[in-house]
Design an enzyme around this catalytic site. Structure first.
Site, PDB file in Angstrom:
ATOM      1  N   HIS A  86      32.855 -38.161  17.749  1.00 31.43           N
ATOM      2  CA  HIS A  86      33.382 -37.534  16.536  1.00 31.43           C
ATOM      3  C   HIS A  86      34.780 -38.082  16.207  1.00 31.43           C
ATOM      4  O   HIS A  86      35.042 -38.505  15.075  1.00 31.43           O
ATOM      5  CB  HIS A  86      33.438 -36.013  16.737  1.00 31.43           C
ATOM      6  CG  HIS A  86      34.040 -35.269  15.605  1.00 31.43           C
ATOM      7  ND1 HIS A  86      33.286 -34.752  14.575  1.00 31.43           N
ATOM      8  CD2 HIS A  86      35.334 -34.944  15.333  1.00 31.43           C
ATOM      9  CE1 HIS A  86      34.092 -34.138  13.710  1.00 31.43           C
ATOM     10  NE2 HIS A  86      35.336 -34.241  14.148  1.00 31.43           N
ATOM     11  N   GLU A  87      35.670 -38.081  17.187  1.00 31.17           N
ATOM     12  CA  GLU A  87      37.040 -38.524  16.939  1.00 31.17           C
ATOM     13  C   GLU A  87      37.109 -40.011  16.601  1.00 31.17           C
ATOM     14  O   GLU A  87      37.904 -40.416  15.760  1.00 31.17           O
ATOM     15  CB  GLU A  87      37.937 -38.191  18.130  1.00 31.17           C
ATOM     16  CG  GLU A  87      38.090 -36.703  18.397  1.00 31.17           C
ATOM     17  CD  GLU A  87      38.611 -35.897  17.221  1.00 31.17           C
ATOM     18  OE1 GLU A  87      39.408 -36.420  16.409  1.00 31.17           O
ATOM     19  OE2 GLU A  87      38.242 -34.714  17.106  1.00 31.17           O
ATOM     20  N   HIS A  90      36.583 -40.443  12.973  1.00 32.18           N
ATOM     21  CA  HIS A  90      37.815 -40.254  12.192  1.00 32.18           C
ATOM     22  C   HIS A  90      38.718 -41.476  12.295  1.00 32.18           C
ATOM     23  O   HIS A  90      39.289 -41.940  11.305  1.00 32.18           O
ATOM     24  CB  HIS A  90      38.583 -39.026  12.673  1.00 32.18           C
ATOM     25  CG  HIS A  90      37.966 -37.722  12.309  1.00 32.18           C
ATOM     26  ND1 HIS A  90      37.451 -37.435  11.065  1.00 32.18           N
ATOM     27  CD2 HIS A  90      37.793 -36.592  13.053  1.00 32.18           C
ATOM     28  CE1 HIS A  90      36.993 -36.197  11.046  1.00 32.18           C
ATOM     29  NE2 HIS A  90      37.181 -35.667  12.245  1.00 32.18           N
ATOM     30  N   HIS A  96      34.861 -35.293   7.730  1.00 26.39           N
ATOM     31  CA  HIS A  96      33.818 -34.399   8.226  1.00 26.39           C
ATOM     32  C   HIS A  96      32.583 -34.449   7.340  1.00 26.39           C
ATOM     33  O   HIS A  96      32.678 -34.702   6.138  1.00 26.39           O
ATOM     34  CB  HIS A  96      34.329 -32.961   8.299  1.00 26.39           C
ATOM     35  CG  HIS A  96      35.249 -32.736   9.456  1.00 26.39           C
ATOM     36  ND1 HIS A  96      36.354 -31.945   9.379  1.00 26.39           N
ATOM     37  CD2 HIS A  96      35.225 -33.206  10.729  1.00 26.39           C
ATOM     38  CE1 HIS A  96      36.977 -31.929  10.545  1.00 26.39           C
ATOM     39  NE2 HIS A  96      36.306 -32.708  11.378  1.00 26.39           N
TER      40      HIS A  96
END
Length: 149
Positions: A86-87, A90, A96
């Site tokens: 997930h990170e 980014h 998101h």
């Protein structure tokens, strides 16, 4: 990290040198993170910075994991693979997702890989001829465990 490069034009190069241009430095800390000692938001498992132009080098793309949590590798709370995937999304420029199966969904949930929404999103940024605006100049360097500025 290789999940992202399997579906888009991203090349990773491991390095022992922190704070390189177009790099993702990864660190662990408790309470505060980053060069200014910003406090972790109360429920944040990790914090990452979007790439340039949203953030300036050498901070752009960096990831800080909150060491106050109990981390696992077996899919239980809190699974490091799920949070790292997930990170890294980014750090590569993704926001998101509204798809609850996506690794980029705003709420923590264990994942085993990328969902179709993740793949479509990253390809808009890192595929040759994409309509997005991928960073120029090649891949991303990662310095695992490197000291952060």
């Amino acid at each position: 990290m290789y999940n992202w490069s399997q579906v888009a034009a991203i090349t990773w190069t491991e390095t022992a040198s922190p704070s390189l241009s177009r790099s993702i430095d990864i660190g662990w800390s408790t309470g505060t993170y980053g060069p200014w000692g910003s406090p972790f938001p109360s429920t944040a498992l990790a914090v990452s910075y979007y790439p340039t132009p949203n953030n300036m080098e050498p901070l752009a793309g960096n990831i800080y994991f909150n060491d106050a949590y109990y981390w696992t590798i077996d899919g239980s709370n809190y699974d490091i693979f799920s949070v790292a995937l997930h990170e890294l999304g980014h750090s590569l420029g993704l926001a998101h997702s509204t798809d609850p199966t996506s690794s980029m969904y705003a709420t923590y949930h264990p994942v085993t890989g990328l969902a179709s929404d993740d793949i479509a999103g990253i390809r808009t940024l890192y595929s040759p001829g994409s309509s997005g605006s991928p960073p120029s100049g090649g891949g991303v360097s990662v310095a695992p465990g490197a000291p952060l500025p």
